[in-house]
Design a protein around this motif. Structure first.
Motif, PDB file in Angstrom:
ATOM      1  N   GLU A 105       0.829  -1.214   0.000  1.00 52.78           N
ATOM      2  CA  GLU A 105       0.000   0.000   0.000  1.00 52.78           C
ATOM      3  C   GLU A 105       0.858   1.257   0.000  1.00 52.78           C
ATOM      4  N   GLU A 106       1.855   1.291   0.878  1.00 58.82           N
ATOM      5  CA  GLU A 106       2.717   2.473   0.994  1.00 58.82           C
ATOM      6  C   GLU A 106       3.505   2.716  -0.293  1.00 58.82           C
ATOM      7  N   LEU A 107       4.064   1.660  -0.847  1.00 58.34           N
ATOM      8  CA  LEU A 107       4.851   1.784  -2.067  1.00 58.34           C
ATOM      9  C   LEU A 107       3.996   2.258  -3.239  1.00 58.34           C
ATOM     10  N   LEU A 108       2.849   1.643  -3.426  1.00 63.58           N
ATOM     11  CA  LEU A 108       1.986   2.001  -4.555  1.00 63.58           C
ATOM     12  C   LEU A 108       1.450   3.412  -4.401  1.00 63.58           C
ATOM     13  N   ARG A 109       1.070   3.791  -3.198  1.00 69.73           N
ATOM     14  CA  ARG A 109       0.572   5.148  -2.972  1.00 69.73           C
ATOM     15  C   ARG A 109       1.652   6.176  -3.326  1.00 69.73           C
ATOM     16  N   ASP A 110       2.862   5.957  -2.820  1.00 70.01           N
ATOM     17  CA  ASP A 110       3.958   6.895  -3.097  1.00 70.01           C
ATOM     18  C   ASP A 110       4.277   6.936  -4.585  1.00 70.01           C
ATOM     19  N   ILE A 215      -7.264   7.423  -8.245  1.00 63.41           N
ATOM     20  CA  ILE A 215      -6.367   6.408  -8.812  1.00 63.41           C
ATOM     21  C   ILE A 215      -5.834   5.487  -7.722  1.00 63.41           C
ATOM     22  N   VAL A 216      -5.426   6.070  -6.588  1.00 62.15           N
ATOM     23  CA  VAL A 216      -4.935   5.248  -5.483  1.00 62.15           C
ATOM     24  C   VAL A 216      -6.028   4.295  -5.011  1.00 62.15           C
ATOM     25  N   MET A 218      -8.625   3.187  -6.627  1.00 58.81           N
ATOM     26  CA  MET A 218      -8.915   2.179  -7.650  1.00 58.81           C
ATOM     27  C   MET A 218      -7.861   1.076  -7.652  1.00 58.81           C
ATOM     28  N   VAL A 219      -6.593   1.469  -7.572  1.00 58.66           N
ATOM     29  CA  VAL A 219      -5.515   0.475  -7.615  1.00 58.66           C
ATOM     30  C   VAL A 219      -5.557  -0.410  -6.366  1.00 58.66           C
ATOM     31  N   LEU A 220      -5.716   0.202  -5.181  1.00 55.16           N
ATOM     32  CA  LEU A 220      -5.750  -0.586  -3.957  1.00 55.16           C
ATOM     33  C   LEU A 220      -6.959  -1.532  -3.943  1.00 55.16           C
ATOM     34  N   ALA A 221      -8.097  -1.029  -4.430  1.00 56.19           N
ATOM     35  CA  ALA A 221      -9.293  -1.880  -4.476  1.00 56.19           C
ATOM     36  C   ALA A 221      -9.090  -3.027  -5.450  1.00 56.19           C
TER      37      ALA A 221
END
Length: 228
Positions: A105-110, A215-216, A218-221
C-alpha cells in the motif's frame, strides 16, 4: 569544457582566484544549460522533434545558433538529453517499487503520487516522451529497452512475490503498471483535452488531488488492499 581547459585560460592568477573564477564559470554554464533545456523541452513538446530547430531554441534562450551548439553539439544530442532527464525521474520511481522492505500500500501510494506530481510539475517532459513513443521511438527506442525493461522486470518480480505471499490479489503485474502509467501520465499528455472538456485554462491542484485519491483507491481496491 573541463576544469583543466578553464585553468589554461586563466594565466597569472593565484590558485584561490582561479578556483573562484572556475566556480563562477561552471555555475554560469550550469545555469545556461538549464535555460537551454527548459526551452528545448517546451518546443519539442509543442512542435515535435522534426518541427523544432536549433535556431528556434537558441532564439528563445537569447543565444546564437553557434553558441548553443557549443553546449549541445546537435539537435539530436539536445533531444537525447531532454529524454534522458525525463526517463531518469521515471526510473527512480520504478526503482522505488522494488523495495521489499515496505508494504504494498505504501509503495503504490507513493509511486502514484510521484507520477502525478511529475505530470503536474513537468508536463512538457512527459509530452516529449509520449510523442517520441507514439512516433515509434525512432530516436530513443534503444534507450527505453536498455533502461526501462530491467527495472520493469524487477518490479514484476516484486508484484509476483506479493501475490505469492497473499499481500495483493492475483493480477497481471505488467498490465497493472501499464494502467498506472496511462492514468497518471494522461494528466500531462492529455491535459489540453481535459481543460477543453471542463472549460478551464489549466488543471488545478484540486484536480490533481482528486485524481490522486481516485487512482490510489482504484488500484488498492483492484489489488484487494484495504487502506490503513
Amino acid at each position: 569544457m573541463t576544469l583543466l581547459d578553464i585553468e589554461k585560460n586563466l594565466p597569472g592568477k593565484a590558485p584561490s582566484e582561479k578556483s573562484a573564477t572556475i566556480n563562477r564559470r561552471l555555475q554560469n554554464r550550469d545555469k545556461l544549460e538549464a535555460e537551454i533545456l527548459e526551452q528545448a523541452v517546451r518546443l519539442f513538446a509543442e512542435c515535435g522533434y522534426e518541427g523544432t530547430s536549433v535556431a528556434t531554441i537558441a532564439e528563445q534562450v537569447g543565444l546564437s545558433k553557434q553558441n548553443l551548439l557549443y553546449y549541445f553539439p546537435s539537435k539530436q544530442a539536445l533531444y537525447q538529453r531532454v529524454l534522458d532527464d525525463v526517463l531518469h525521474v521515471w526510473l527512480e520511481r520504478m526503482n522505488s517499487l522494488a523495495d521489499d522492505r515496505r508494504e504494498p500500500e505504501e509503495l503504490l501510494r507513493d509511486y502514484i503520487v510521484a507520477k502525478l506530481r511529475f505530470s503536474r510539475d513537468q508536463p512538457w517532459g512527459s509530452r516529449v516522451y509520449a510523442m517520441e513513443v507514439i512516433g515509434g521511438a525512432k530516436v530513443y527506442g534503444a534507450d527505453i529497452r536498455k533502461k526501462v525493461v530491467p527495472l520493469l522486470r524487477k518490479d514484476i518480480e516484486i508484484f509476483e512475490k506479493w501475490i505469492t505471499e497473499g499481500k495483493i490479489a492475483a493480477v497481471n503485474p505488467t498490465h497493472l503498471l501499464f494502467a498506472i502509467w496511462a492514468m497518471t501520465q494522461s494528466y500531462a499528455d492529455f491535459a489540453t483535452q481535459m481543460n477543453l472538456v471542463m472549460n478551464r485554462k489549466q488543471l488545478s491542484k484540486k484536480d490533481f488531488d482528486d485524481a490522486e485519491k481516485l487512482i490510489v483507491d482504484m488500484v488498492l481496491a483492484g489489488l484487494a488492499i484495504k487502506p490503513a
